[in-house]
Motif scaffolding. Sequence first.
Motif, PDB file in Angstrom:
ATOM      1  N   GLY A  80       0.817  -1.208   0.000  1.00 15.40           N
ATOM      2  CA  GLY A  80       0.000   0.000   0.000  1.00 15.40           C
ATOM      3  C   GLY A  80       0.850   1.257   0.000  1.00 15.40           C
ATOM      4  O   GLY A  80       0.515   2.250  -0.652  1.00 15.40           O
ATOM      5  N   PHE A  81       1.979   1.196   0.722  1.00 16.69           N
ATOM      6  CA  PHE A  81       2.906   2.333   0.774  1.00 16.69           C
ATOM      7  C   PHE A  81       3.475   2.620  -0.612  1.00 16.69           C
ATOM      8  O   PHE A  81       3.489   3.757  -1.086  1.00 16.69           O
ATOM      9  N   SER A  82       3.925   1.534  -1.287  1.00 15.11           N
ATOM     10  CA  SER A  82       4.481   1.678  -2.628  1.00 15.11           C
ATOM     11  C   SER A  82       3.422   2.191  -3.603  1.00 15.11           C
ATOM     12  O   SER A  82       3.685   3.065  -4.429  1.00 15.11           O
ATOM     13  N   HIS A  83       2.206   1.648  -3.471  1.00 12.80           N
ATOM     14  CA  HIS A  83       1.115   2.067  -4.349  1.00 12.80           C
ATOM     15  C   HIS A  83       0.799   3.545  -4.176  1.00 12.80           C
ATOM     16  O   HIS A  83       0.579   4.256  -5.162  1.00 12.80           O
ATOM     17  N   SER A  84       0.803   4.027  -2.935  1.00 10.35           N
ATOM     18  CA  SER A  84       0.447   5.429  -2.708  1.00 10.35           C
ATOM     19  C   SER A  84       1.482   6.362  -3.348  1.00 10.35           C
ATOM     20  O   SER A  84       1.120   7.376  -3.936  1.00 10.35           O
ATOM     21  N   LEU A  85       2.769   5.985  -3.249  1.00  8.55           N
ATOM     22  CA  LEU A  85       3.807   6.810  -3.888  1.00  8.55           C
ATOM     23  C   LEU A  85       3.650   6.822  -5.405  1.00  8.55           C
ATOM     24  O   LEU A  85       3.633   7.876  -6.040  1.00  8.55           O
ATOM     25  N   THR A  86       3.557   5.612  -5.986  1.00 17.03           N
ATOM     26  CA  THR A  86       3.520   5.520  -7.444  1.00 17.03           C
ATOM     27  C   THR A  86       2.257   6.149  -8.006  1.00 17.03           C
ATOM     28  O   THR A  86       2.316   6.862  -9.011  1.00 17.03           O
ATOM     29  N   SER A  87       1.099   5.906  -7.366  1.00 15.82           N
ATOM     30  CA  SER A  87      -0.142   6.441  -7.937  1.00 15.82           C
ATOM     31  C   SER A  87      -0.159   7.963  -7.841  1.00 15.82           C
ATOM     32  O   SER A  87      -0.616   8.633  -8.764  1.00 15.82           O
ATOM     33  N   ALA A  88       0.384   8.531  -6.733  1.00 15.95           N
ATOM     34  CA  ALA A  88       0.399   9.993  -6.620  1.00 15.95           C
ATOM     35  C   ALA A  88       1.301  10.603  -7.682  1.00 15.95           C
ATOM     36  O   ALA A  88       0.926  11.583  -8.324  1.00 15.95           O
ATOM     37  N   SER A  89       2.482   9.996  -7.914  1.00 15.66           N
ATOM     38  CA  SER A  89       3.352  10.628  -8.916  1.00 15.66           C
ATOM     39  C   SER A  89       2.829  10.410 -10.335  1.00 15.66           C
ATOM     40  O   SER A  89       2.982  11.282 -11.183  1.00 15.66           O
ATOM     41  N   GLY A 102       7.620  15.802  -8.562  1.00 15.09           N
ATOM     42  CA  GLY A 102       8.428  16.170  -7.407  1.00 15.09           C
ATOM     43  C   GLY A 102       7.591  16.668  -6.246  1.00 15.09           C
ATOM     44  O   GLY A 102       7.807  16.286  -5.095  1.00 15.09           O
ATOM     45  N   ALA A 103       6.607  17.519  -6.549  1.00 16.72           N
ATOM     46  CA  ALA A 103       5.839  18.132  -5.469  1.00 16.72           C
ATOM     47  C   ALA A 103       4.786  17.186  -4.903  1.00 16.72           C
ATOM     48  O   ALA A 103       4.340  17.368  -3.777  1.00 16.72           O
ATOM     49  N   ASN A 104       4.388  16.184  -5.701  1.00 12.26           N
ATOM     50  CA  ASN A 104       3.230  15.406  -5.263  1.00 12.26           C
ATOM     51  C   ASN A 104       3.496  13.943  -4.934  1.00 12.26           C
ATOM     52  O   ASN A 104       2.589  13.266  -4.466  1.00 12.26           O
ATOM     53  N   CYS A 105       4.722  13.435  -5.195  1.00 12.72           N
ATOM     54  CA  CYS A 105       4.909  11.992  -5.032  1.00 12.72           C
ATOM     55  C   CYS A 105       4.695  11.553  -3.585  1.00 12.72           C
ATOM     56  O   CYS A 105       4.219  10.457  -3.328  1.00 12.72           O
ATOM     57  N   PHE A 106       4.996  12.432  -2.613  1.00 12.65           N
ATOM     58  CA  PHE A 106       4.788  12.053  -1.212  1.00 12.65           C
ATOM     59  C   PHE A 106       3.430  12.518  -0.681  1.00 12.65           C
ATOM     60  O   PHE A 106       3.228  12.564   0.527  1.00 12.65           O
ATOM     61  N   LYS A 107       2.539  12.858  -1.589  1.00 12.51           N
ATOM     62  CA  LYS A 107       1.255  13.405  -1.171  1.00 12.51           C
ATOM     63  C   LYS A 107       0.518  12.484  -0.191  1.00 12.51           C
ATOM     64  O   LYS A 107      -0.059  12.941   0.787  1.00 12.51           O
TER      65      LYS A 107
ATOM     66  N   ALA B  92      10.970   2.454  -2.776  1.00 17.04           N
ATOM     67  CA  ALA B  92       9.655   2.909  -3.221  1.00 17.04           C
ATOM     68  C   ALA B  92       9.765   4.169  -4.082  1.00 17.04           C
ATOM     69  O   ALA B  92       9.072   4.304  -5.096  1.00 17.04           O
ATOM     70  N   VAL B  93      10.669   5.103  -3.692  1.00 10.78           N
ATOM     71  CA  VAL B  93      10.836   6.330  -4.481  1.00 10.78           C
ATOM     72  C   VAL B  93      11.396   5.998  -5.865  1.00 10.78           C
ATOM     73  O   VAL B  93      10.907   6.497  -6.884  1.00 10.78           O
ATOM     74  N   ILE B  94      12.426   5.115  -5.896  1.00 11.20           N
ATOM     75  CA  ILE B  94      13.041   4.792  -7.186  1.00 11.20           C
ATOM     76  C   ILE B  94      12.033   4.121  -8.106  1.00 11.20           C
ATOM     77  O   ILE B  94      11.883   4.510  -9.276  1.00 11.20           O
ATOM     78  N   ILE B  95      11.302   3.133  -7.583  1.00 12.20           N
ATOM     79  CA  ILE B  95      10.365   2.412  -8.462  1.00 12.20           C
ATOM     80  C   ILE B  95       9.223   3.342  -8.882  1.00 12.20           C
ATOM     81  O   ILE B  95       8.773   3.298 -10.032  1.00 12.20           O
ATOM     82  N   ALA B  96       8.787   4.242  -7.965  1.00 10.23           N
ATOM     83  CA  ALA B  96       7.723   5.175  -8.334  1.00 10.23           C
ATOM     84  C   ALA B  96       8.179   6.081  -9.465  1.00 10.23           C
ATOM     85  O   ALA B  96       7.436   6.349 -10.417  1.00 10.23           O
ATOM     86  N   PHE B  97       9.442   6.558  -9.394  1.00  7.97           N
ATOM     87  CA  PHE B  97       9.943   7.469 -10.424  1.00  7.97           C
ATOM     88  C   PHE B  97      10.072   6.763 -11.769  1.00  7.97           C
ATOM     89  O   PHE B  97       9.602   7.269 -12.798  1.00  7.97           O
ATOM     90  N   ILE B  98      10.663   5.548 -11.753  1.00  5.82           N
ATOM     91  CA  ILE B  98      10.828   4.817 -13.014  1.00  5.82           C
ATOM     92  C   ILE B  98       9.462   4.505 -13.627  1.00  5.82           C
ATOM     93  O   ILE B  98       9.231   4.745 -14.817  1.00  5.82           O
TER      94      ILE B  98
END
Lengths: 133, 107
Positions: A80-89, A102-107, B92-98
């Motif tokens: 869920g943590f990974s999903h929240s980062l990826t879906s926001a960015s 950059g501004a929203n990935c940690f939303k 998580a940051v790296i995979i989200a960015f890629i």
Amino acid sequence: MSYQELVNKLTPKENIYKNGVIAFLSGGVIGAISEILGRCFGPEMMLVIWIVLAGILTGLGVFDSIVEHFKMGVIIPITGFSHSLTSASLEYKKEGLVTGIGANCFKLAGSVILYGIISATILAGIRGVLCLL
Amino acid sequence: MIFKSFIFTGLICLIAQIIKDHTCLTSGHITSLFVSIGAFLGFLGIYDKIIAKVGYGANVVIMSFGNTLYKAAIEEGVLKMLGSVSVGIVSAVIIAFIVTLVFKVKD
């Protein structure tokens, strides 16, 4: 019939018992697979595998329907943590690399990190005071 | 241990689902709440015992994040607490960015 009654009547009722069973089973399966992955690759690689998997599934657009089906069973584990980062960015990609991603990935994920750090700081402070007594 | 992991992770997700269905809290509220609960269980010294009993199933839930932060805060110092959770955050940051660069938003 008032507007509120109409809304209540037309809103589809989610079966909370079914939701609970699904969350238990899907969360349990993730826990059981984690046990196997952890024994094979160690605890840190186990987390990385889940994070990469959830990130890629989010990119493919599959994870949202997984969340719809399995509810909190996939939100409470690290997926869920990974999903929240990826879906926001992904959502803010069109607004650009800096002001969008950059501004929203940690939303959404920022809240987990923020309250984790704040809780740990307060509790470590309490422990420090207790040790002095 | 596989069975214990199944039961533990399942129960935590069940509790989260019950909270979600009976309150107006969002998933974001619940995950934040569980991180704080994890830190509190670490403070009480319970969470490490759970990990020892249950196995990796206790490592995969988000509560483990709070516990790891708390443990690092008392062992390494408050300002260095992120050291032990950096694997999760950085990956998580790296995979989200890629993923964001590679994939398009699906409507």
